[in-house]
Scaffold this active site. Structure first.
Site, PDB file in Angstrom:
ATOM      1  N   LYS A 159     -11.595  81.932  19.026  1.00 28.41           N
ATOM      2  CA  LYS A 159     -11.179  82.334  20.377  1.00 28.41           C
ATOM      3  C   LYS A 159     -11.132  83.845  20.593  1.00 28.41           C
ATOM      4  O   LYS A 159     -10.240  84.356  21.275  1.00 28.41           O
ATOM      5  CB  LYS A 159      -9.791  81.741  20.688  1.00 28.41           C
ATOM      6  CG  LYS A 159      -9.750  80.238  20.648  1.00 28.41           C
ATOM      7  CD  LYS A 159      -8.357  79.690  20.847  1.00 28.41           C
ATOM      8  CE  LYS A 159      -7.489  79.893  19.617  1.00 28.41           C
ATOM      9  NZ  LYS A 159      -6.301  79.051  19.609  1.00 28.41           N
ATOM     10  N   ASP A 195      -0.620  74.878  17.820  1.00 26.06           N
ATOM     11  CA  ASP A 195      -0.255  74.394  19.157  1.00 26.06           C
ATOM     12  C   ASP A 195      -0.455  72.889  19.335  1.00 26.06           C
ATOM     13  O   ASP A 195       0.317  72.235  20.045  1.00 26.06           O
ATOM     14  CB  ASP A 195      -0.992  75.183  20.264  1.00 26.06           C
ATOM     15  CG  ASP A 195      -2.489  75.279  20.048  1.00 26.06           C
ATOM     16  OD1 ASP A 195      -2.995  74.717  19.059  1.00 26.06           O
ATOM     17  OD2 ASP A 195      -3.169  75.916  20.875  1.00 26.06           O
TER      18      ASP A 195
HETATM   19  C1  BGC Z   1      -7.920  76.810  16.752  1.00 28.01           C
HETATM   20  C2  BGC Z   1      -6.875  75.739  16.640  1.00 28.01           C
HETATM   21  C3  BGC Z   1      -6.104  75.615  17.945  1.00 28.01           C
HETATM   22  C4  BGC Z   1      -7.063  75.435  19.109  1.00 28.01           C
HETATM   23  C5  BGC Z   1      -6.360  75.371  20.446  1.00 28.01           C
HETATM   24  C6  BGC Z   1      -8.780  76.578  17.968  1.00 28.01           C
HETATM   25  O1  BGC Z   1      -9.671  77.640  18.134  1.00 28.01           O
HETATM   26  O2  BGC Z   1      -8.724  76.834  15.603  1.00 28.01           O
HETATM   27  O3  BGC Z   1      -5.991  76.019  15.577  1.00 28.01           O
HETATM   28  O4  BGC Z   1      -5.240  74.524  17.880  1.00 28.01           O
HETATM   29  O5  BGC Z   1      -7.975  76.509  19.125  1.00 28.01           O
HETATM   30  O6  BGC Z   1      -5.625  76.524  20.710  1.00 28.01           O
END
Ligand code: BGC
Length: 453
Positions: A159, A195
């Site tokens: 992200k 989360d």
């Molecule tokens: C992460 C997860 C997270 C999800 C939603 C992903 O990019 O690897 O750990 O739960 O995003 O936020």
């Protein structure tokens, strides 16, 4: 206004590549199922794509959790600090959003944790708890290899984050070190979670049969309740029957498992990202990428001369200029009405769009968001079939699920078609799962350490 040539049929045809048949979805389910099993099994885990990390959470909330807790929530659209009071029948919560400037998102891990500790200290001052020794739950929403409830080794950034010197390190230690460098705070970090796990915990607090937590926000992920006997990586005494598993299903497809349904738009989004080849399923689903997928399709159709009279705009041709919230806005217009669509196109410098252009833009949005909803549905149906319980509540959070006008309905319909007969389910919006979940994990952990249940 020039002649309004209706290219909608041609655009519809072009968009067919975004349509996934039930046969394809079932193939995806069987591949995901195999990947989940590989992640859970000791021998195959090291090379597994969907890691199915242990969370070390074995107790769901029982409603008796009490007390005042701090929580940190990092990894969604915003970074937040929260203070939560769990009482008999109430859930009192105050929180504040802090910015994570982009130089910190891509700086060093140490600077990130120093920033977090500073926000935490400021928050504690503002809420007059600066001197108190409070328990803290840390929602850190990136893939962690957990070695215990308070130890998690960062596996990769997702992200848009890419802080150096953090991968392979224990995130809880990183936070504790930053707190120690300041020397003014007195806290006990009671648990680290993700989360999706937080969403499951917070939904389970209200709904006793909640067994799955899903995030469809900036990123995407799912957590579910697995039998301890299937958690082969768990080394403790198998005294409790179940454990929450953080699937990290965003990585599904990193080995090519989704290539048979990916499009040129998906490949371009991936190659322009800061983590090419990684988080392939996430890039087909989540809010960080959905708008860009739409934009790439619009660019293609404009270049083909099928949209906007072949005349785009500077913004249309600029990366990431089509926000995912536009998709929700455009699809919120009533059939035949293009008010929001017109606003969006105007913002993008496309006020020369005709009514059939607007119908086409809306169609592209629908195809991209429907595909995302179907892919998440296939994932949830896979988990429901694997757990094989007659009635399960699925707690869901994240901006895409929350704000898209049809996501919930699309998912209900598709999951119902994909689950084994006899399995029923509810999809429940679990607002603020990551904040509440962190407090609940801390509370359950305190309950355990203090030895009363
Ligand atoms: C992460 C997860 C997270 C999800 C939603 C992903 O990019 O690897 O750990 O739960 O995003 O936020």
């Amino acid at each position: 206004m020039g002649m309004d040539i209706n290219n909608l049929p041609l655009i519809r045809e072009e968009c067919e590549i975004l349509h996934m048949t039930d046969k394809q979805l079932k193939e995806i389910m069987s591949r995901l199922h195999n990947d989940l099993v590989k992640g859970l099994s000791r021998d195959t885990h090291p090379t597994a794509i969907v890691k199915c990390w242990l969370t070390y959470i074995q107790d769901l909330p029982n409603g008796k959790e009490r007390g005042k807790f701090l929580a940190l929530d990092l990894g969604g659209t915003n970074f937040r600090v929260l203070i939560i009071n769990l009482g008999e029948n109430h859930f009192d919560m105050q929180s504040k959003i802090y910015a994570i400037p982009s130089h910190i998102m891509t700086g060093t891990g140490v600077a990130l944790f120093d920033h977090i500790a500073e926000c935490l200290a400021n928050f504690m001052k503002e809420h007059n708890v600066y001197e108190e020794r409070l328990a803290l739950g840390f929602t850190f929403s990136f893939p962690l290899k957990q070695m215990g409830l308070t130890k998690g080794i960062l596996q990769r950034w997702t992200k848009g984050f890419s802080c150096s010197g953090a991968i392979g390190e224990d995130v809880v230690q990183g936070l504790k070190d930053a707190i120690a460098r300041r020397g003014d705070l007195n806290l006990s970090v009671m648990g680290i979670l993700n989360d999706a796990t937080g969403t499951l915990m917070s939904c389970a607090h209200k709904e006793r049969n909640c067994r799955v937590g899903v995030i469809i926000g900036t990123g995407s992920n799912a957590c579910y309740v697995e039998k301890t006997e299937n958690c082969e990586l768990f080394e403790g005494e198998p005294t409790k029957p179940a454990m929450l598993i953080n699937t990290e299903w965003g990585a599904f497809g990193d080995d090519g498992a989704l290539d048979f349904v990916r499009t040129e738009f998906d490949r371009e989004v991936d190659s322009n990202s800061i983590n090419p080849g990684k988080q392939i399923q996430e890039k087909m689903i989540s809010g960080m990428y959905m708008g860009e997928l739409v934009r790439l399709a619009l660019v293609k159709f404009t270049t083909m001369g099928l949209l906007f009279g072949g005349r785009g705009s500077d913004l249309l041709f600029q990366r990431n200029s089509f926000y995912t919230k536009y998709v929700s806005e455009i699809e919120s217009d009533k059939p035949g009405d293009y008010t929001s669509c017109m606003d969006v196109l105007e913002e993008l410098g496309l006020s020369h769009a005709t009514e059939s252009d607007m119908a086409a833009v809306r169609h592209v949005c629908e195809c991209v968001s429907r595909r995302a909803a179907h892919l998440v549905s296939a994932g949830i149906a896979t988990l429901l079939n694997k757990m094989n319980e007659p009635k399960v509540t699925v707690g869901i959070d994240g901006s895409v699920y929350r704000f898209h006008p049809h996501f919930h309905t699309l998912m209900c319909e598709k999951i119902a078609q994909l689950v084994r007969p006899g399995i029923t389910f509810d999809l429940m919006l679990s607002e603020d799962g990551s904040g509440r979940g962190a407090a609940l994990v801390a509370a359950v952990a305190c309950r355990e350490t203090l030895g009363f249940a």
